[in-house]
Design an enzyme around this catalytic site. Sequence first.
Site, PDB file in Angstrom:
ATOM      1  N   GLY A 222       0.703  -0.959   0.043  1.00 24.48           N
ATOM      2  CA  GLY A 222       0.127  -0.027   0.053  1.00 24.48           C
ATOM      3  C   GLY A 222       0.730   1.371  -0.077  1.00 24.48           C
ATOM      4  N   GLU A 263       4.410  -6.284   1.741  1.00 26.06           N
ATOM      5  CA  GLU A 263       3.657  -6.869   0.534  1.00 26.06           C
ATOM      6  C   GLU A 263       3.623  -5.693  -0.390  1.00 26.06           C
ATOM      7  OE1 GLU A 263      -0.137  -8.640   1.747  1.00 26.06           O
ATOM      8  OE2 GLU A 263       1.169 -10.049   3.300  1.00 26.06           O
ATOM      9  N   PRO A 264       4.521  -5.005  -0.821  1.00 23.73           N
ATOM     10  CA  PRO A 264       4.423  -3.851  -1.750  1.00 23.73           C
ATOM     11  C   PRO A 264       4.066  -4.260  -3.194  1.00 23.73           C
ATOM     12  CG  PRO A 264       6.450  -4.064  -1.286  1.00 23.73           C
ATOM     13  CD  PRO A 264       5.790  -5.110  -0.721  1.00 23.73           C
ATOM     14  N   ARG A 302      -7.723   1.943 -14.952  1.00 25.00           N
ATOM     15  CA  ARG A 302      -7.396   2.677 -13.630  1.00 25.00           C
ATOM     16  C   ARG A 302      -8.075   3.956 -14.105  1.00 25.00           C
ATOM     17  NH1 ARG A 302      -3.665   4.340 -11.127  1.00 25.00           N
ATOM     18  NH2 ARG A 302      -4.242   3.372  -9.059  1.00 25.00           N
ATOM     19  N   TYR A 306     -10.888   4.065 -11.031  1.00 28.53           N
ATOM     20  CA  TYR A 306     -10.576   4.832  -9.796  1.00 28.53           C
ATOM     21  C   TYR A 306     -10.459   6.390 -10.057  1.00 28.53           C
ATOM     22  CZ  TYR A 306      -8.672   0.076  -9.021  1.00 28.53           C
ATOM     23  OH  TYR A 306      -8.753  -1.353  -8.765  1.00 28.53           O
ATOM     24  N   CYS A 332     -16.453   0.958 -26.861  1.00 28.34           N
ATOM     25  CA  CYS A 332     -17.727   1.410 -26.687  1.00 28.34           C
ATOM     26  C   CYS A 332     -18.355   1.435 -25.507  1.00 28.34           C
ATOM     27  CB  CYS A 332     -18.632   0.558 -27.797  1.00 28.34           C
ATOM     28  SG  CYS A 332     -19.978   1.128 -28.351  1.00 28.34           S
ATOM     29  N   GLU A 333     -17.639   2.490 -24.733  1.00 29.66           N
ATOM     30  CA  GLU A 333     -18.131   2.954 -23.345  1.00 29.66           C
ATOM     31  C   GLU A 333     -17.388   4.290 -23.404  1.00 29.66           C
ATOM     32  OE1 GLU A 333     -19.201   1.130 -20.308  1.00 29.66           O
ATOM     33  OE2 GLU A 333     -19.430  -0.761 -20.871  1.00 29.66           O
TER      34      GLU A 333
END
Length: 405
Positions: A222, A263-264, A302, A306, A332-333
């Site tokens: 994180g 745990e990166p 992303r 997000y 097509c979005e």
Amino acid sequence: MRQHISTATLAQISATVGTPTYVYHAPTFVRQFQQLTQAFSGFQHTIFYACKALTNINIIKLLYSAGANIDCSSINEAKLALHAGCHPSRVLYTSNGISFQEITEAVELGVHVNIDSLNNLKKFGEKFGASRPIGIRLRPNIMAGGNLKISTGHDKSKFGIPVTQLPEILAIAHQYQLNITTLHVHTGSEIKDVQVTVKALEILLDLLPQFPDVKHIDLGGGFKVPYSPTDGETNLQELGNALAQTLETYSSKGFPTPKLWFEPGKYMVSEAGYLLTQVAVMKQTDTICFASVNSGLNHLIRPMFYDAYHHISNISNPSGPKKTYTIVGNICETDTFASDRELPEIQEGDLLLFHNAGAYGFEMASNFNSRFKPAEVLVFEDETFAMIRRADVWDDLLRNQIAVL
Ligand code: LLP
């Protein structure tokens, strides 16, 4: 934002491999790993690269041979790590929401498992008792991380066993004489505030007297990386000092000091990766000038998922006059990569480079709209390069379809 690979090499990759293509800079992966090791040199620790960020076996091999262990989030990731040549003793599987059958499979592969539910902990006790060491993933009830979608430690999160269920954990541990060697938390992604990680460590240290076999405290990943020129990042040196201080205070009370695990994912691979695209078509409307690249949210989700910022460079015309563009994809979005972004003048055919695409870029790519997934290319220190995954071809779209009509 720093461009670690020269424009000449990127142009050569475009000419030989084509676009869109994910391009990775080998020395940057290793440098990121070494920076973490350096920042945490004040205490005993092990870095497990969270390979969910980018599972290409060449990247796993590169980081493993640089000294990192590997953290996995599915049985297939664990198998990929072993396939890449990692020894099971250096592979960790931090599970969430999986059946006990998958946990059994992981244990049989010889990898260390962090369990995240009371039910699976009980089943583990019934099947393995004290015969295998085990880790427990706890939910510390801390709100942390860049946005709610990537926050995992809060009191509404599905991840981990809530710390409030400690009596149940201890009862199961006692009943089956479990050999609990690791306590784990992962509170979210893009955590800038070092105090969040310190707090997580304090919570786990407070629990240690009740877990006499614990040797490792796993603080998850994180760490925040900067995505834009004005973005902040986790101050790793400050974090390393604060964690060292917390451990020292703990051991000064006469307790043995646990080893810290991390745990990166993003920190290890984000900056090393780029998505190299080409402008397919320009569209000037009454208010907006759209530049549409030959990629889309199927390749880099992303920004849409997000609202993530990704820096974009026009490497075909780096010193052209600045104009304002909206950069979109061909899906097509609505797949807007950047709105009202100032970039050197763009023309059809220009190469646009998306930065910080190493983590959760290719890994979250799909074949939506039946488009091909892109190739991946690894660039070495001397700027020679090798394709480490070919782009999809027509047969890939049909490979698993079974014609019954
Ligand atoms: N450990 C565990 C148990 C995790 O769930 C994760 C990420 C990590 C480590 C690595 O976190 P990192 O250092 O990469 O922040 N796809 C999102 C990020 C989701 C992270 C999921 N878990 C994104 O692109 O921002």
